[in-house]
Design a protein around this motif. Structure first.
Motif, PDB file in Angstrom:
ATOM      1  N   ALA A  29     116.214  83.745-102.911  1.00 37.92           N
ATOM      2  CA  ALA A  29     115.294  83.321-103.964  1.00 37.92           C
ATOM      3  C   ALA A  29     113.917  83.888-103.662  1.00 37.92           C
ATOM      4  CB  ALA A  29     115.244  81.794-104.019  1.00 37.92           C
ATOM      5  N   GLN A  30     113.040  83.763-104.582  1.00 36.30           N
ATOM      6  CA  GLN A  30     111.671  84.226-104.388  1.00 36.30           C
ATOM      7  C   GLN A  30     110.751  83.034-104.134  1.00 36.30           C
ATOM      8  OE1 GLN A  30     110.959  87.617-104.246  1.00 36.30           O
ATOM      9  NE2 GLN A  30     113.184  87.677-104.298  1.00 36.30           N
ATOM     10  N   LYS A  31     111.066  82.247-103.123  1.00 32.80           N
ATOM     11  CA  LYS A  31     110.278  81.063-102.779  1.00 32.80           C
ATOM     12  C   LYS A  31     109.104  81.449-101.877  1.00 32.80           C
ATOM     13  CE  LYS A  31     113.194  78.004-104.543  1.00 32.80           C
ATOM     14  NZ  LYS A  31     112.860  77.240-105.717  1.00 32.80           N
ATOM     15  N   ARG A  32     107.982  80.729-102.028  1.00 31.92           N
ATOM     16  CA  ARG A  32     106.858  80.875-101.093  1.00 31.92           C
ATOM     17  C   ARG A  32     107.137  79.939 -99.921  1.00 31.92           C
ATOM     18  NH1 ARG A  32     101.874  82.989-102.077  1.00 31.92           N
ATOM     19  NH2 ARG A  32     100.779  81.305-101.014  1.00 31.92           N
ATOM     20  N   VAL A  33     107.346  80.522 -98.747  1.00 33.42           N
ATOM     21  CA  VAL A  33     107.737  79.740 -97.575  1.00 33.42           C
ATOM     22  C   VAL A  33     106.730  79.960 -96.448  1.00 33.42           C
ATOM     23  CG1 VAL A  33     109.549  79.270 -95.885  1.00 33.42           C
ATOM     24  CG2 VAL A  33     110.179  79.978 -98.196  1.00 33.42           C
ATOM     25  N   LEU A  34     106.310  78.857 -95.847  1.00 28.38           N
ATOM     26  CA  LEU A  34     105.433  78.885 -94.682  1.00 28.38           C
ATOM     27  C   LEU A  34     106.191  78.323 -93.494  1.00 28.38           C
ATOM     28  CD1 LEU A  34     102.652  79.095 -93.214  1.00 28.38           C
ATOM     29  CD2 LEU A  34     102.193  76.775 -94.055  1.00 28.38           C
ATOM     30  N   VAL A  35     106.260  79.086 -92.406  1.00 28.18           N
ATOM     31  CA  VAL A  35     106.813  78.607 -91.149  1.00 28.18           C
ATOM     32  C   VAL A  35     105.634  78.181 -90.279  1.00 28.18           C
ATOM     33  CG1 VAL A  35     108.051  79.234 -89.032  1.00 28.18           C
ATOM     34  CG2 VAL A  35     108.851  80.088 -91.251  1.00 28.18           C
ATOM     35  N   VAL A  36     105.651  76.930 -89.835  1.00 27.02           N
ATOM     36  CA  VAL A  36     104.616  76.410 -88.944  1.00 27.02           C
ATOM     37  C   VAL A  36     105.250  76.245 -87.570  1.00 27.02           C
ATOM     38  CG1 VAL A  36     102.958  74.558 -88.508  1.00 27.02           C
ATOM     39  CG2 VAL A  36     103.514  75.207 -90.871  1.00 27.02           C
ATOM     40  N   ASP A  37     104.798  77.029 -86.608  1.00 28.14           N
ATOM     41  CA  ASP A  37     105.338  76.969 -85.249  1.00 28.14           C
ATOM     42  C   ASP A  37     104.628  75.852 -84.501  1.00 28.14           C
ATOM     43  OD1 ASP A  37     106.462  77.412 -82.780  1.00 28.14           O
ATOM     44  OD2 ASP A  37     106.000  79.555 -82.717  1.00 28.14           O
ATOM     45  N   LEU A  38     105.354  74.768 -84.242  1.00 33.99           N
ATOM     46  CA  LEU A  38     104.802  73.614 -83.527  1.00 33.99           C
ATOM     47  C   LEU A  38     105.418  73.475 -82.141  1.00 33.99           C
ATOM     48  CD1 LEU A  38     104.694  71.096 -86.521  1.00 33.99           C
ATOM     49  CD2 LEU A  38     102.767  72.282 -85.452  1.00 33.99           C
ATOM     50  N   LEU A  71     115.110  82.896 -97.919  1.00 31.90           N
ATOM     51  CA  LEU A  71     114.640  82.216 -99.127  1.00 31.90           C
ATOM     52  C   LEU A  71     113.478  82.949 -99.799  1.00 31.90           C
ATOM     53  CD1 LEU A  71     114.913  78.521 -97.965  1.00 31.90           C
ATOM     54  CD2 LEU A  71     116.243  79.631 -99.765  1.00 31.90           C
ATOM     55  N   THR A  72     112.764  83.764 -99.049  1.00 26.66           N
ATOM     56  CA  THR A  72     111.650  84.495 -99.646  1.00 26.66           C
ATOM     57  C   THR A  72     112.074  85.832-100.215  1.00 26.66           C
ATOM     58  OG1 THR A  72     111.019  85.515 -97.543  1.00 26.66           O
ATOM     59  CG2 THR A  72     109.935  83.455 -98.115  1.00 26.66           C
ATOM     60  N   PRO A 124     106.065  89.583 -98.864  1.00 32.08           N
ATOM     61  CA  PRO A 124     105.766  88.789-100.059  1.00 32.08           C
ATOM     62  C   PRO A 124     106.408  87.404 -99.949  1.00 32.08           C
ATOM     63  CG  PRO A 124     106.379  91.018-100.658  1.00 32.08           C
ATOM     64  CD  PRO A 124     106.642  90.884 -99.188  1.00 32.08           C
ATOM     65  N   ASN A 125     105.620  86.377-100.119  1.00 35.70           N
ATOM     66  CA  ASN A 125     106.061  84.979-100.104  1.00 35.70           C
ATOM     67  C   ASN A 125     106.452  84.438 -98.728  1.00 35.70           C
ATOM     68  OD1 ASN A 125     105.797  84.686-102.928  1.00 35.70           O
ATOM     69  ND2 ASN A 125     107.760  85.716-103.200  1.00 35.70           N
ATOM     70  N   PHE A 126     106.234  85.175 -97.655  1.00 42.23           N
ATOM     71  CA  PHE A 126     106.666  84.756 -96.314  1.00 42.23           C
ATOM     72  C   PHE A 126     105.451  84.685 -95.384  1.00 42.23           C
ATOM     73  CE2 PHE A 126     109.258  85.979 -92.348  1.00 42.23           C
ATOM     74  CZ  PHE A 126     109.572  84.659 -92.101  1.00 42.23           C
ATOM     75  N   PHE A 127     105.154  83.470 -94.890  1.00 42.78           N
ATOM     76  CA  PHE A 127     103.938  83.217 -94.139  1.00 42.78           C
ATOM     77  C   PHE A 127     104.252  82.500 -92.830  1.00 42.78           C
ATOM     78  CE2 PHE A 127     103.144  83.330 -98.610  1.00 42.78           C
ATOM     79  CZ  PHE A 127     101.980  84.081 -98.747  1.00 42.78           C
TER      80      PHE A 127
END
Length: 168
Positions: free
Chosen positions: A30-39, A25-26, A80-83
């Motif tokens: 698409a050029q989405k800003r995506v954050l993966v939170v490892d829980l 997705l990033t 870019p856009n991947f966090f």
């Protein structure tokens, strides 16, 4: 939008689905800003991404929940856009009362900065895998269809989601 990747059953490619969809997705779809939170205290998404991007972490979700740092300090950009907001094995020490109070604060701080926030949850029934469902707009439950236990895991996960939604 917050999407949790969750399953009561391990080994169904939950983390791989989360990380791969975030990356697609990033950079591809698409050029989405995506954050993966490892829980997940097993740190699957963190290990996957740290190996892929050869990174170490100055802080993790544990330091954020225990108020040793702000979420922004623990979030790492890989493309870019991947966090990623990584996990550490210390995350297993977080109590339910700490986690419930602090996750809402964390979500309110990060949600507006990303178009999508993906929670990679542990395949177990403890606060780290059920509390995030309360904040999720959607839940993706990967299933390995040839395995009967995977279908039982889907049934258990559906029951948990219904229970959490009732409490909401």
């Amino acid at each position: 939008m917050i999407i949790s990747f969750s399953s009561a059953k391990g080994g169904v490619s939950k983390t791989s689905s989360c990380v791969n969809l975030a990356y697609a997705l990033t950079n591809i779809i698409a050029q989405k800003r995506v954050l993966v939170v490892d829980l997940d205290p097993q740190c699957g998404a963190t290990h996957h991404l740290s190996a892929r991007f050869n990174r170490t972490f100055k802080a993790t979700i544990y330091e954020v929940v225990t108020k040793k740092c702000a979420p922004r300090y623990a979030i790492h950009e890989y493309a870019p856009n991947f966090f990623l907001l990584p996990a550490s094995t210390l995350f297993r020490k977080i109590t339910l009362s700490e986690f419930e109070k602090d996750l809402q604060n964390i979500v309110s701080q990060i949600k507006g900065e990303y178009e999508l926030v993906f929670f990679d949850l542990a395949p177990s029934m403890y606060s780290g895998s059920t509390v995030p469902l309360f904040f999720s707009d959607y839940v993706i439950v990967p299933v390995n269809c040839p395995q009967g236990l995977s279908l039982l895991g889907l049934q258990a996960q559906a029951e948990i989601i219904v229970e959490v939604r009732r409490e909401k």
